[in-house]
Enzyme design. Structure first.
Site, PDB file in Angstrom:
ATOM      1  N   LYS A   1       0.853  -1.264  -0.068  1.00 36.43           N
ATOM      2  CA  LYS A   1       0.185   0.089  -0.023  1.00 36.43           C
ATOM      3  C   LYS A   1       0.786   1.174  -0.154  1.00 36.43           C
ATOM      4  CE  LYS A   1      -1.764   2.888   2.646  1.00 36.43           C
ATOM      5  NZ  LYS A   1      -1.692   4.380   1.888  1.00 36.43           N
TER       6      LYS A   1
ATOM      7  N   GLU B   1      10.213   1.305  10.237  1.00 36.62           N
ATOM      8  CA  GLU B   1      11.388   2.349   9.964  1.00 36.62           C
ATOM      9  C   GLU B   1      10.777   3.704  10.258  1.00 36.62           C
ATOM     10  OE1 GLU B   1      14.355   1.775   8.968  1.00 36.62           O
ATOM     11  OE2 GLU B   1      14.441  -0.503   8.637  1.00 36.62           O
TER      12      GLU B   1
ATOM     13  N   CYS C   1      13.931  10.809   6.426  1.00 35.54           N
ATOM     14  CA  CYS C   1      13.687  10.395   7.833  1.00 35.54           C
ATOM     15  C   CYS C   1      15.266  10.308   8.761  1.00 35.54           C
ATOM     16  CB  CYS C   1      13.278   8.905   7.839  1.00 35.54           C
ATOM     17  SG  CYS C   1      14.421   7.811   6.531  1.00 35.54           S
TER      18      CYS C   1
ATOM     19  N   GLU D   1      10.662  16.008  14.975  1.00 36.40           N
ATOM     20  CA  GLU D   1      10.828  15.749  13.467  1.00 36.40           C
ATOM     21  C   GLU D   1      10.004  16.820  12.731  1.00 36.40           C
ATOM     22  OE1 GLU D   1       9.584  12.363  11.307  1.00 36.40           O
ATOM     23  OE2 GLU D   1      11.532  12.146  10.748  1.00 36.40           O
TER      24      GLU D   1
END
Ligand code: NAD
Length: 492
Positions: free
Chosen positions: A177, A252, A286, A385
């Site tokens: 997906k 992750e 990331c 983040e």
């Protein structure tokens, strides 16, 4: 451009789902629509993958045979490199040369796992030494089953490759997906799989929203393993769903990666790695270099060079020549990043560079390369983040202070250190609590090396042989090799 779902080797419409607009982040124009797959579509895809795993040839054929399919997929990607890269730019906004780099890497990832699949055939069986010679025992590796892969929008085809290539190499079948923001190249990957004759049901692609198709995949009892890349809050939901029926899970997740620069570093080298680390892919990475710690003696010089060079970054439509910074992926992401910069200055941080929409670009999700200083340690700008081209820069006095500041984070994906003192570089690298540590550089990523995080940055490792192990179960086969009775109730 495709808009159907790829289930059981054929292109189908979503039974009950609507559509999702596909927006060009450089122009804000809707240029396409993809299917918003539903739980029913996910169910059909999982059933197809289940059948292909339980009854099909894929997990039963040799690694070399699977490797041939993977090489053909790599070739198919390479043949269409330019077209796929352009699709990626339209969908995600990144500059074309970066998209071309990603697509080449995606092809390389399929080649790499083709080699590992071939090696599976030639691996000598691992024998276990037992303290009882009435037994022999060996260890065999088998595919984990049906994998459900959920990926983000920052490297659409590359993130798909990081999951599809090792899963298929291992002999798993799967449902992928993609992110609802960037589904186009995942659909092309399905088309390439179809062209190379991948057996039906081995790779299924269901586009759709995370809250609908994504959640249906995590909840589905027919899935043996979930492989997820995305944010920590969603990763936490995926893990909770996996916990209900003990699915294998690898995550992750995000990061807030520090880069420690010592006084003896070459300032120009440091500035280049910092800029690459935080402005590459619009900072939507990331492992982005989002916290820079600079030893006091170099701080002012480095900061002024960083501010100066940041101002030279060319911003614009990723399709245009010479552009280094494209738009952010979506209106929502643009708002999140600009809000984060505003919250940072309200919390006391100083805007040393950027922070605004460029005057010449009133359409598209653009923001200038941004440098923040005086960022309070407890503020969100330092701890959370931002996932945009925003770097926080801070001085430090001692090596111990730098290490403490670098490690003071709930994330632990990546970290970097720059120094001419080799022993110090190694010492600091070993003290940094992160799954990836770069010395004298930041961000170069190799398919051969393990990728993943400590702490809340994730569980498990992708890439390299570790990526393959993600999709393998370990089985012991122990044999009783004597005629003698076991003697539990009858003594020999
Ligand atoms: P996200 O968590 O919002 O979405 C990721 C994927 O999860 C999408 O496909 C989305 O549709 C799906 N999803 C959303 N809600 C879901 C649910 N309830 N159940 C199942 N699936 C669901 O993340 P994003 O905004 O697409 O990506 C950005 C994040 O990804 C950042 O935090 C970044 O650090 C992280 N990321 C990590 C890595 C890595 O390797 N560690 C790589 C790329 C991105």
């Amino acid at each position: 451009m495709r808009n159907d779902l790829f289930i059981d080797g054929i292109w189908v419409k979503s039974e009950k789902g609507g559509t999702i607009d596909v927006v060009n982040p450089a122009t804000e124009e809707v240029f396409h629509q993809v299917a918003a797959g539903t739980a029913d579509d996910v169910d059909a895809a999982v059933r197809a993958a289940r059948k292909a795993f339980d009854q099909g040839e894929w997990p039963r054929m040799s690694g070399s045979q699977r490797g041939q399919y993977l090489r053909a997929i790599a070739e198919g990607i390479r043949n269409r490199l330019s077209e796929l890269a352009r699709l990626e730019v339209l969908d995600n906004g990144k500059p074309l040369p970066e998209a071309e780099w990603d697509i080449g890497d995606a092809a390389g990832c399929f080649d790499f796992y083709a080699s590992l699949a071939e090696q599976l055939d030639n691996k000598p069986e691992e024998q276990i030494e037992l303290p009882d010679d009435r037994f022999t025992s060996k260890v065999v590796k088998e595919p984990v089953g049906v994998a459900g892969a959920i990926i983000p929008w920052n490297y659409p085809l590359l993130m798909a490759a990081w999951k599809v290539a090792p899963a298929l190499a291992a002999g798993c079948t799967m449902v992928l997906k993609p992110s609802e923001l960037t589904s186009l190249t995942a659909l092309e990957l399905a088309a390439i799989a179809e062209e190379v004759g991948l057996p039906r049901g081995v790779l299924n692609v269901v586009t759709g929203l995370g809250s609908e198709a994504g959640q249906a995949l995590t909840d589905h009892p027919g899935i043996d393993k979930l492989a997820f890349t995305g944010s920590v809050p969603t990763g936490s939901k995926v893990m909770a769903a996996a916990a209900r029926d003990i699915k294998r899970v690898s995550l992750e997740l995000g990061g807030k990666s520090p880069f420690v620069v010592f006084e003896d570093a070459d300032v120009e080298q440091a500035v280049e790695w910092i800029m690459f680390g935080i402005f590459w892919n619009q900072g939507q990475v990331c492992s982005a270099t989002s916290r820079v710690l600079v030893e006091q003696g170099l701080y002012e010089k480095l900061l002024s060079r960083l501010v100066e060079e940041s101002g030279k970054i060319t911003i614009g439509n990723g399709m245009d020549k010479g552009i280094l910074l494209g738009p952010l992926v979506s209106a929502k992401q643009h708002k999140q990043v600009t809000d984060a910069v505003e919250a940072a200055t309200q919390s006391g941080a100083t805007l040393a560079a950027g922070g605004r929409r460029p005057d010449a670009l009133q359409e598209g999700y653009y923001i200038e390369p941004t440098v923040l200083t005086d960022v309070p340690l407890e503020s969100a700008a330092w701890t959370e983040e931002i996932f945009g081209p925003v770097v926080c820069v801070r001085p430090f006095a001692t090596e111990a202070e730098a290490i403490a500041l670098a490690n003071d984070s709930r994330f632990g994906l990546a970290a970097a250190v720059m120094t001419k003192d080799d022993a110090r570089g190694e010492r600091v690298a070993s003290a940094l609590r992160a799954g990836i540590v770069w010395i004298n550089c930041s961000q170069p990523t190799f398919t051969e090396a393990p990728w993943g995080g400590y702490k809340q940055s994730g569980i498990g490792r992708e890439l390299g042989r570790w990526g393959l192990e993600n999709y393998l179960e370990t089985k012991q086969v122990t044999k009783y090799v004597t005629e003698a009775r076991w003697g539990w109730y009858i003594k020999n």
